[in-house]
Design a protein around this motif. Structure first.
Motif, PDB file in Angstrom:
ATOM      1  N   GLU A 192      55.453  39.032  25.705  1.00  0.00           N
ATOM      2  CA  GLU A 192      55.422  40.060  26.746  1.00  0.00           C
ATOM      3  C   GLU A 192      55.995  41.356  26.197  1.00  0.00           C
ATOM      4  O   GLU A 192      57.037  41.367  25.536  1.00  0.00           O
ATOM      5  CB  GLU A 192      56.233  39.585  27.951  1.00  0.00           C
ATOM      6  CG  GLU A 192      55.993  40.382  29.214  1.00  0.00           C
ATOM      7  CD  GLU A 192      56.919  41.572  29.329  1.00  0.00           C
ATOM      8  OE1 GLU A 192      58.047  41.494  28.799  1.00  0.00           O
ATOM      9  OE2 GLU A 192      56.515  42.596  29.917  1.00  0.00           O
ATOM     10  N   ARG A 193      55.286  42.461  26.416  1.00  0.00           N
ATOM     11  CA  ARG A 193      55.596  43.751  25.777  1.00  0.00           C
ATOM     12  C   ARG A 193      57.049  44.181  25.970  1.00  0.00           C
ATOM     13  O   ARG A 193      57.770  44.408  24.996  1.00  0.00           O
ATOM     14  CB  ARG A 193      54.673  44.832  26.341  1.00  0.00           C
ATOM     15  CG  ARG A 193      54.947  46.217  25.784  1.00  0.00           C
ATOM     16  CD  ARG A 193      54.383  47.339  26.628  1.00  0.00           C
ATOM     17  NE  ARG A 193      52.945  47.274  26.789  1.00  0.00           N
ATOM     18  CZ  ARG A 193      52.217  48.267  27.273  1.00  0.00           C
ATOM     19  NH1 ARG A 193      52.798  49.383  27.660  1.00  0.00           N
ATOM     20  NH2 ARG A 193      50.914  48.147  27.415  1.00  0.00           N
ATOM     21  N   GLU A 194      57.476  44.289  27.199  1.00  0.00           N
ATOM     22  CA  GLU A 194      58.806  44.842  27.475  1.00  0.00           C
ATOM     23  C   GLU A 194      59.908  43.958  26.911  1.00  0.00           C
ATOM     24  O   GLU A 194      60.844  44.431  26.272  1.00  0.00           O
ATOM     25  CB  GLU A 194      58.964  44.997  28.987  1.00  0.00           C
ATOM     26  CG  GLU A 194      60.155  45.828  29.397  1.00  0.00           C
ATOM     27  CD  GLU A 194      60.134  46.110  30.891  1.00  0.00           C
ATOM     28  OE1 GLU A 194      60.867  45.426  31.627  1.00  0.00           O
ATOM     29  OE2 GLU A 194      59.356  47.002  31.306  1.00  0.00           O
ATOM     30  N   GLN A 195      59.781  42.650  27.127  1.00  0.00           N
ATOM     31  CA  GLN A 195      60.798  41.714  26.642  1.00  0.00           C
ATOM     32  C   GLN A 195      60.862  41.713  25.112  1.00  0.00           C
ATOM     33  O   GLN A 195      61.952  41.656  24.530  1.00  0.00           O
ATOM     34  CB  GLN A 195      60.483  40.320  27.172  1.00  0.00           C
ATOM     35  CG  GLN A 195      61.563  39.289  26.865  1.00  0.00           C
ATOM     36  CD  GLN A 195      61.206  37.920  27.395  1.00  0.00           C
ATOM     37  OE1 GLN A 195      60.186  37.750  28.062  1.00  0.00           O
ATOM     38  NE2 GLN A 195      62.025  36.937  27.094  1.00  0.00           N
ATOM     39  N   GLU A 229      67.381  48.885  28.628  1.00  0.00           N
ATOM     40  CA  GLU A 229      66.598  48.743  29.843  1.00  0.00           C
ATOM     41  C   GLU A 229      65.438  49.738  29.832  1.00  0.00           C
ATOM     42  O   GLU A 229      65.563  50.839  29.280  1.00  0.00           O
ATOM     43  CB  GLU A 229      67.474  48.975  31.084  1.00  0.00           C
ATOM     44  CG  GLU A 229      68.528  47.902  31.308  1.00  0.00           C
ATOM     45  CD  GLU A 229      67.920  46.549  31.675  1.00  0.00           C
ATOM     46  OE1 GLU A 229      66.722  46.519  32.070  1.00  0.00           O
ATOM     47  OE2 GLU A 229      68.618  45.528  31.547  1.00  0.00           O
ATOM     48  N   PRO A 230      64.302  49.390  30.460  1.00  0.00           N
ATOM     49  CA  PRO A 230      63.146  50.301  30.487  1.00  0.00           C
ATOM     50  C   PRO A 230      63.444  51.577  31.269  1.00  0.00           C
ATOM     51  O   PRO A 230      64.210  51.556  32.241  1.00  0.00           O
ATOM     52  CB  PRO A 230      62.052  49.486  31.185  1.00  0.00           C
ATOM     53  CG  PRO A 230      62.550  48.090  31.229  1.00  0.00           C
ATOM     54  CD  PRO A 230      64.021  48.122  31.124  1.00  0.00           C
ATOM     55  N   LEU A 249      62.931  52.543  26.052  1.00  0.00           N
ATOM     56  CA  LEU A 249      64.141  51.823  26.441  1.00  0.00           C
ATOM     57  C   LEU A 249      65.363  52.704  26.201  1.00  0.00           C
ATOM     58  O   LEU A 249      65.412  53.428  25.209  1.00  0.00           O
ATOM     59  CB  LEU A 249      64.277  50.528  25.642  1.00  0.00           C
ATOM     60  CG  LEU A 249      63.058  49.575  25.628  1.00  0.00           C
ATOM     61  CD1 LEU A 249      63.273  48.478  24.594  1.00  0.00           C
ATOM     62  CD2 LEU A 249      62.847  48.984  27.005  1.00  0.00           C
ATOM     63  N   GLN A 295      62.574  44.898  23.904  1.00  0.00           N
ATOM     64  CA  GLN A 295      64.001  44.858  24.236  1.00  0.00           C
ATOM     65  C   GLN A 295      64.760  44.075  23.177  1.00  0.00           C
ATOM     66  O   GLN A 295      65.856  44.478  22.757  1.00  0.00           O
ATOM     67  CB  GLN A 295      64.203  44.230  25.620  1.00  0.00           C
ATOM     68  CG  GLN A 295      63.943  45.190  26.775  1.00  0.00           C
ATOM     69  CD  GLN A 295      64.130  44.533  28.127  1.00  0.00           C
ATOM     70  OE1 GLN A 295      63.580  43.462  28.387  1.00  0.00           O
ATOM     71  NE2 GLN A 295      64.899  45.166  28.986  1.00  0.00           N
ATOM     72  N   VAL A 343      56.222  52.000  25.139  1.00  0.00           N
ATOM     73  CA  VAL A 343      57.469  51.390  25.613  1.00  0.00           C
ATOM     74  C   VAL A 343      58.589  52.407  25.420  1.00  0.00           C
ATOM     75  O   VAL A 343      58.618  53.139  24.426  1.00  0.00           O
ATOM     76  CB  VAL A 343      57.782  50.071  24.850  1.00  0.00           C
ATOM     77  CG1 VAL A 343      57.980  50.331  23.365  1.00  0.00           C
ATOM     78  CG2 VAL A 343      59.015  49.388  25.423  1.00  0.00           C
TER      79      VAL A 343
END
Length: 706
Positions: free
Chosen positions: A207-210, A254-255, A245, A213, A243
């Motif tokens: 998953e992109r965001e995870q 965090e995004p 962060l 991070q 993305v």
């Protein structure tokens, strides 16, 4: 010691004990700063100086690096002269001047400034430091760097002092060499550690965001920073944040809110200006960043509002007009070093692979979602729309339209299909799509008269969550859904004027934005429009934009009315009867010759749709061996053909003609407007639109009906 010179204070045998002490310190101390603090303290006991600087040279002697410095009591020099770990050319600098005499010697800083007036040594003169003693550092006979001792007064060195300083500089050279070796080992270990951590993230997180991070957190362990961002420039120059962060107080990334720039005027232009900085590996810190912020509005914006003082950029790929870049930023002025940049560049292949995998995965997901939407849409179309198959009939009146369909189907040319209601304009659109290279993608239909004006824009272009009251989720519009396929805009003449301008932009620029969105969406759609209105008259009346009309009317196809093709009525009847009897599980019944003749003589104001409805009702109500056309159905089937007007008879206005046509439909349906047997279906028009026209024309429903 005179007023202008200071003499070393070497005591008998002190030099030997100093050399032994330094040798032991070099052998046992691994921390760079601790070791050279010891060197500085011991040297000052013998040689008076205010500043010590150690400069290393590459094997060719062409580049130098500030390895160590201690300004001692003159602390205000540090931020001005400190530039650690950065390689720079020897040519054109004071180091070039010092290397002309590769022996222990003392020079006046003023003499240096005469040759190199821009040298930072002028800052030392301002602090009362006027002399610098140079001691070359050699290892294995190779010049490895310079030990520089700056003092307020000219030192007076004897032969023994020079010999001692040469021995000390040799020891320092060994210490420097060892330290560099240890730093290189530590750097490689650090690279391996972070590469392993990033690899583990790539293998376990999809998953992109995870994923990013985790990557941002792992890099932050080695290179601390405040912001992690990947920005991409897609084909056509469209830029977006893939993305973003930001590190929180507790150290977690965090995004960031993707809409935080919405209130900033000219943000897209500001980003375009600064993007040229991002597509090359670089770090900008302190004064360099401040200077850039004066020329790039985006940097000034992040400096002022987020306290950013340094950024590091690493391109992931740059080709043609497409690019992807990694950007790190910090609120610290000297947060990044050349080694940090080298470390990040070493991670570029892994991050690039992760990005490409994410692109591929998200593209697959997008295609899967689009296919699912198309499947849902097409199932709905199959369940709600009559599937006429191919055109039925071979009359001379129909042939020109079929020929034009064949001619234009294989192209992407915009087509305008005209004709009376019920003549098969949607069928023509399906034929154009099925005969085109786009046949494997969806044909998306939108009836421009079927929705209130305020909802048509959302249907066409979609909307973002929260774009307006009731927008609880993101909605994909018809143009986005039809990407790669065909969109059929039925009753285009009903489109409101404000939306006509937006449709014109899609036709001209092949792009649009969702309501409430900022991202420009490119679309590859073939447009087919249809209308039963005379658009030239609508343009003249100011109800339709002339520029949009000319964009739509690239290749017009006019479908003939059913009354113009009586030869096709019999094959149409047989086609509909076969389909209707199978659909309703009814027995096949015969058609009387008189009923066929009556149908061939009838004017069919509702055209093929009206014919189908008459036959459907006949199939439902018939019980004997022949189809029965009784009641209002019989009146429709057995009506007399229209009497032609004399040449000089008065012609009704379009308003009167429309009023009579609606009244005829209402009479046939017993005054019923909506529903499956209502006049709206007969006229192929939305019930709400029909009611609005009835009100405008002063037509009242029959009392007691509905």
């Amino acid at each position: 010691m005179s007023d202008t010179s200071s003499a070393p204070t070497v005591m008998p045998n002190q030099d030997e004990s100093l050399l032994l002490y330094l040798n032991e310190a070099i052998a046992t101390t691994r921390d760079k700063n601790s070791l050279f603090k010891i060197v500085t303290e011991k040297l000052r006991l013998i040689f008076p100086f205010e500043t010590i600087v150690i400069v290393t040279l590459d094997p060719e002697g062409r580049h130098k690096r500030l390895f160590f410095r201690d300004y001692l009591a003159i602390n205000n020099l540090a931020p001005k002269l400190h530039n650690p770990n950065k390689l720079s050319p020897v040519a054109g600098t004071a180091t070039e001047y010092f290397l002309r005499n590769p022996e222990v010697h003392t020079v006046a800083i003023q003499d240096v400034l005469e040759h190199y007036p821009d040298s930072p040594f002028c800052l030392m003169v301002e602090q009362g430091i006027h002399y610098i003693t140079i001691a070359p550092m050699r290892t294995g006979g190779t010049l490895a760097g310079l030990l520089c001792l700056a003092s307020r007064k000219h030192p007076s060195f004897g032969e023994a002092d020079v010999t001692l300083l040469e021995k000390i500089s040799s020891l320092v050279a060994v210490a420097v060499s060892n330290t560099i070796a240890f730093e290189e080992m530590a750097r490689r270990e650090r690279e391996k550690t972070i590469q392993l951590a990033v690899n583990n993230a790539l293998l376990t997180i999809k998953e992109r965001e995870q994923l990013f991070q985790r990557v941002a957190s792992e890099i932050n362990r080695v290179v601390p920073y405040d912001y992690f961002g990947v920005r991409i420039q897609r084909q056509g120059g469209v830029r977006e944040a893939f993305v973003e962060l930001r590190k929180q107080a507790e150290g977690i990334f965090e995004p960031l809110d993707p809409n935080r720039w919405n209130a900033v005027p000219d943000y897209a232009q500001m980003e375009a200006e600064a993007f040229e900085l991002f597509v090359k590996p670089a770090l900008y810190a302190g004064a360099d960043f401040a200077n850039l912020a004066q020329h790039y509005r985006l940097l000034e914006q992040i400096r002022r509002h987020h306290g950013t003082c340094s950024i590091l950029t690493a391109p992931l790929w740059v080709r043609d007009d497409q690019a992807a870049v990694l950007i790190l930023s910090s609120q610290q002025e000297s947060n990044f070093s050349d080694e940090d940049l080298e470390l990040i560049l070493g991670l570029v292949p892994q991050i690039t692979l992760a990005l490409k995998n994410l692109f591929a995965f998200e593209q697959i997901e997008s295609l899967r979602a689009q296919l699912e939407r198309e499947r849902t849409y097409l199932i709905d179309e199959i369940n709600t729309t009559a599937n006429f198959g191919e055109f039925i009939g071979s009359s001379p009146a129909l042939q020109p339209a079929l020929t034009r369909i064949q001619q234009v189907a294989s192209t992407d040319t915009t087509v305008l299909v005209t004709g009376e209601t019920g003549t098969g304009k949607e069928l023509a659109a399906r034929a154009l799509h099925n005969l085109s290279p786009r046949k494997d993608r969806a044909l998306i239909k939108l009836n421009c008269a079927a929705l209130p004006a305020q909802l048509i824009e959302s249907e066409l272009f979609g909307h973002e969550k929260g774009a307006f009251t009731g927008a609880v989720d993101r909605r994909i519009g018809k143009f986005e859904l039809a990407d790669g396929g065909t969109i059929f805009l039925d009753e285009i003449g009903e489109l409101p004027l404000d939306l006509q301008a937006k449709l014109l932009r899609v036709l001209q620029e092949k792009e649009f934005e969702r309501i409430g969105g900022r991202r420009v969406i490119k679309t590859n759609v073939r447009v087919i429009a249809a209308t039963n209105r005379v658009l030239e008259d609508e343009v003249a009346a100011g109800h339709f934009r002339a520029d949009l009309y000319y964009r739509l009317n690239v290749f017009p196809i006019k479908l003939p009315a059913l009354r113009e093709r009586p030869e096709d009525i019999e094959p149409l009847i047989r086609y509909f009867l076969e389909r209707l009897t199978k659909k309703m599980a009814k027995p096949v019944r015969g058609l009387r010759e008189r009923d066929l003749r009556a149908m061939q003589q009838y004017s069919w104001p509702g055209n093929i749709r009206e014919l189908e409805h008459v036959l459907e009702q006949a199939v439902i109500i018939s019980t004997g061996p022949f189809l029965e056309f009784s009641g209002f159905s019989a009146a429709a089937a057995q009506a007399s053909p229209p009497i032609p007007l004399p040449d000089h008879a008065p012609i009704k206005t379009l308003r009167d003609q429309e009023r009579d046509h609606i009244l005829a439909a209402l009479k046939r349906t017993g005054g019923r407007v909506s529903g499956p047997n209502g006049a709206a279906v007969l006229l192929d028009i939305n019930a709400k639109t029909l009611e609005a026209r009835m009100k405008k024309l002063g037509i009242r429903r029959t009392v007691g009906v509905e």
